[in-house]
Design a protein around this motif. Structure first.
Motif, PDB file in Angstrom:
ATOM      1  N   HIS A 126       0.845  -1.193   0.000  1.00 42.05           N
ATOM      2  CA  HIS A 126       0.000   0.000   0.000  1.00 42.05           C
ATOM      3  C   HIS A 126       0.880   1.242   0.000  1.00 42.05           C
ATOM      4  O   HIS A 126       2.010   1.239   0.510  1.00 42.05           O
ATOM      5  CB  HIS A 126      -0.922  -0.010   1.223  1.00 42.05           C
ATOM      6  CG  HIS A 126      -2.096   0.907   1.105  1.00 42.05           C
ATOM      7  ND1 HIS A 126      -3.063   0.763   0.128  1.00 42.05           N
ATOM      8  CD2 HIS A 126      -2.468   1.991   1.829  1.00 42.05           C
ATOM      9  CE1 HIS A 126      -3.978   1.711   0.275  1.00 42.05           C
ATOM     10  NE2 HIS A 126      -3.635   2.473   1.294  1.00 42.05           N
ATOM     11  N   SER A 127       0.351   2.336  -0.531  1.00 44.05           N
ATOM     12  CA  SER A 127       1.141   3.554  -0.695  1.00 44.05           C
ATOM     13  C   SER A 127       1.376   4.305   0.610  1.00 44.05           C
ATOM     14  O   SER A 127       2.285   5.128   0.706  1.00 44.05           O
ATOM     15  CB  SER A 127       0.452   4.494  -1.699  1.00 44.05           C
ATOM     16  OG  SER A 127      -0.863   4.805  -1.260  1.00 44.05           O
ATOM     17  N   SER A 128       0.563   4.052   1.621  1.00 44.17           N
ATOM     18  CA  SER A 128       0.720   4.718   2.918  1.00 44.17           C
ATOM     19  C   SER A 128       0.447   3.711   4.030  1.00 44.17           C
ATOM     20  O   SER A 128       0.001   2.594   3.780  1.00 44.17           O
ATOM     21  CB  SER A 128      -0.226   5.919   3.033  1.00 44.17           C
ATOM     22  OG  SER A 128      -1.564   5.530   2.812  1.00 44.17           O
TER      23      SER A 128
END
Length: 623
Positions: A138-140
């Protein structure tokens, strides 16, 4: 915790003590206990595999530099044989913290999320060695996950408030899942929950707002001002109720139809506050009207609690505050209530609150509140800005019961004590008829020493002010210094000061000593070598109690004394660190009973900010 999927009358609880317990909650009966020997952070049990426990645990760090810390977390599954011996298998592990563990309604998939990764585990394949489960990044930072009850996707909440829907539960979508996202929360999403038909998704976080997403249309509905940060959301099996767990140690149960609060369960609010920033500075104060315990609640508030019924009664906002800060900026420093005191009849309350963030001008307020019988709460009567040029050390009401001649004493680190008196005047204007105000009538000091504590005698004739290792006695009516008492050794500063009830004795504690002064002779009646962390005086008898903590043993010894003798009436050890202690009056029907020789309980807060009460069992055990 989770319900047993094969028997909804059973509740399973997993603990950091390495056990899973099976309860019949309707009868409060422990049915079975499974020993795992490892801390359990999360767990799942499937209806199709009732003999298996899917457990998230910590992997101890083996390096000497980080020994005792949890370096990684792992997902294991356990199977117990007929002799209840566990057989363990490792499914996956990560160097980061697990943030979610859910299963699909059909029991086919197990989804686990770590800080930045998600793994999809197909349960039917979990015995194939070397199986590579799909892994997504996931990006964050991921904060929570939920799985749709009928469609092949999972929802991911992250630290920036975005909710991402990822379609990854079909064979054709595994390699290249389709994603969509929605974004309303400016802060981290703490919890996600789907309704059983998949029509709605509920989300909550730091904003104290419950958001209801209609999946097909994208329409959103909001329930704001819930009072505190939302930690988790769950939905009843019949879809008629929502239960919300809040950061202020409360649970609110809402109607799914109109979102009205059906019931609320409230514990001690200070239990969820960072005590290193917002300490329990009020201690335990007994409110005289209804004999409620008053203590710090959330920052800027005080809580009224009834120990007899173990119920929250009221939250009083001493200082207004903004619920949250702006997104991605430094958290706001909230005001903290430092002191609370009541007049003898409870008609008046005085508070001191302060705020200092190191950047803006420090704030310090003395406030007087008048009890309103119509609203059954305290209404602000007067606010005094900066009553002292430095922090306020103590706040005490004069014990007199006449509301027209009340007085309050404050002491501060500016080396002064001040006497504030009520000023009742009848004005010509009908608007201000019979209004009251407060003003400073006297400012005192002693050789520029720093005051440590204050106390009034029971009849209010003597005001005692402690300066370092010196006790000064003042005539409370004329504000004239009458006598000075000196402690030896004089290098120990006074911690606590209190007059006993119906006797001429003054109790004083320092770091290593307890002194009892006889004010008829102005001499030390007796002394006792003890490290006294807390002192409380019984308003219904002449007794007082000393709490002496041992950080090494993680326990506290309670000493109950009569002021006439240095021999304790009773000594009791509790396996807690006492943070505050007080005598709490019994109910009227208990006092009138001839079997109750003592008219007060002892209540204290421990290191977990649980409130405990000691009564007859304590007396019987000591004797």
């Amino acid at each position: 915790m989770m319900l047993n999927p094969n028997d909804p009358q059973q509740l399973l609880s997993g603990s950091l003590d390495g056990t899973i317990k099976v309860w019949k909650y309707s009868d409060v009966e422990l049915l079975k206990k499974y020993e795992f020997g490892i801390p359990i952070y999360r767990m799942v049990i499937l209806a199709s595999y009732p003999d298996r426990f899917f457990v998230v645990t910590g992997i101890p760090c083996k390096n000497a530099s980080c020994r005792g810390k949890q370096k990684a977390q792992a997902l294991l599954y356990f199977r117990f044989d007929k002799k209840d011996q566990p057989e363990m298998h490792l499914l996956c592990k990560s160097k980061s913290m697990c943030t979610g563990l859910v299963t699909s309604p059909d029991g086919e998939f197990l989804i686990i999320s770590f800080l930045r990764t998600i793994r999809i585990i197909k349960i039917k394949l979990n015995q194939q060695k070397g199986q590579k489960w799909p892994k997504y990044t996931h990006s964050s930072n991921i904060s929570c996950i939920a799985i749709h009850p009928s469609k092949p996707y999972i929802s991911i909440g992250d630290e920036y408030g975005k909710i991402t829907h990822m379609y990854c539960l079909k064979e054709s979508q595994i390699q290249d899942p389709v994603k969509s996202s929605v974004h309303w929360h400016p802060h981290k999403v703490n919890s996600l929950a789907f309704t059983s038909d998949g029509t709605y998704l509920l989300s909550g976080g730091k904003e104290s707002v419950l958001v209801i997403w209609q999946i097909e249309t994208g329409h959103t509905q909001f329930l704001p001002r819930l009072g505190s940060e939302i930690r988790s959301v769950t939905i009843s099996p019949d879809q008629t109720l929502y239960a919300i767990n809040l950061l202020d140690n409360s649970i609110k149960i809402l109607s799914a139809i109109n979102l009205e609060i059906k019931q609320a369960v409230q514990g001690l609010k200070h239990a969820q506050v960072d005590a290193s920033i917002y300490p329990l500075s009020t201690g335990l104060v007994i409110e005289p009207r209804n004999h409620l315990v008053v203590l710090n609640g959330l920052p800027g508030t005080i809580q009224f609690y009834n120990p007899h019924s173990d119920r929250h009664v009221m939250e009083h906002e001493v200082s207004q505050r903004t619920m949250i800060s702006r997104a991605f900026e430094k958290d706001i420093v909230y005001p903290n209530v430092n002191h609370v005191s009541f007049s003898s009849n409870g008609n008046w309350m005085a508070t001191v609150d302060s705020r200092e963030d190191g950047e803006t001008t420090p704030e310090l307020y003395l406030k007087f509140w008048k009890f309103d019988p119509n609203s059954q709460t305290y209404v602000l009567n007067a606010r005094i800005d900066n009553p002292h040029s430095k922090a306020v050390v103590s706040l005490n009401f004069h014990p007199g019961t006449n509301d027209t001649s009340l007085s309050v004493v404050t002491t501060g680190l500016d080396n002064k004590f001040k006497v504030w008196k009520i000023n009742s005047e009848s004005h010509a204007s009908q608007v201000f008829k019979d209004s009251v105000s407060w003003m400073c009538k006297f400012v005192g000091s002693y050789r520029q020493y720093t005051p440590r504590a204050t106390a009034f005698s029971q009849d209010g004739s003597i005001l005692s002010v402690a300066y370092d290792s010196i006790i000064t006695l003042w005539d409370s009516r004329s504000n004239v210094l009458r006598d000075v008492l000196t402690l030896l050794p004089n290098y120990e500063f006074i911690r606590h000061l209190a007059f006993t009830n119906n006797s001429p004795f003054l109790v004083v504690t320092t770091q290593n000593f307890l002194y009892v002064w006889n004010l008829l002779t102005c001499t030390i009646w007796w002394s006792y070598r003890i490290e006294a962390h807390h002192l409380a005086v019984d308003s219904k008898s002449t007794r007082f109690i000393i709490a002496s903590n041992s950080e090494k043993l993680q326990e506290c010894r309670l000493f109950v004394f009569e002021p006439q003798t240095a021999i304790p009436v009773m000594v009791h050890t509790v396996k807690d660190i006492v943070k505050a202690i007080a005598y709490f009056p019994r109910k009227f029907d208990e006092v009138s009973s001839p079997s109750n020789a003592f008219q007060s309980y002892i209540i204290y807060l421990n290191q977990n900010y649980d409130m405990l009460m000691i009564g007859e069992n304590f007396v019987e055990k000591v004797h």
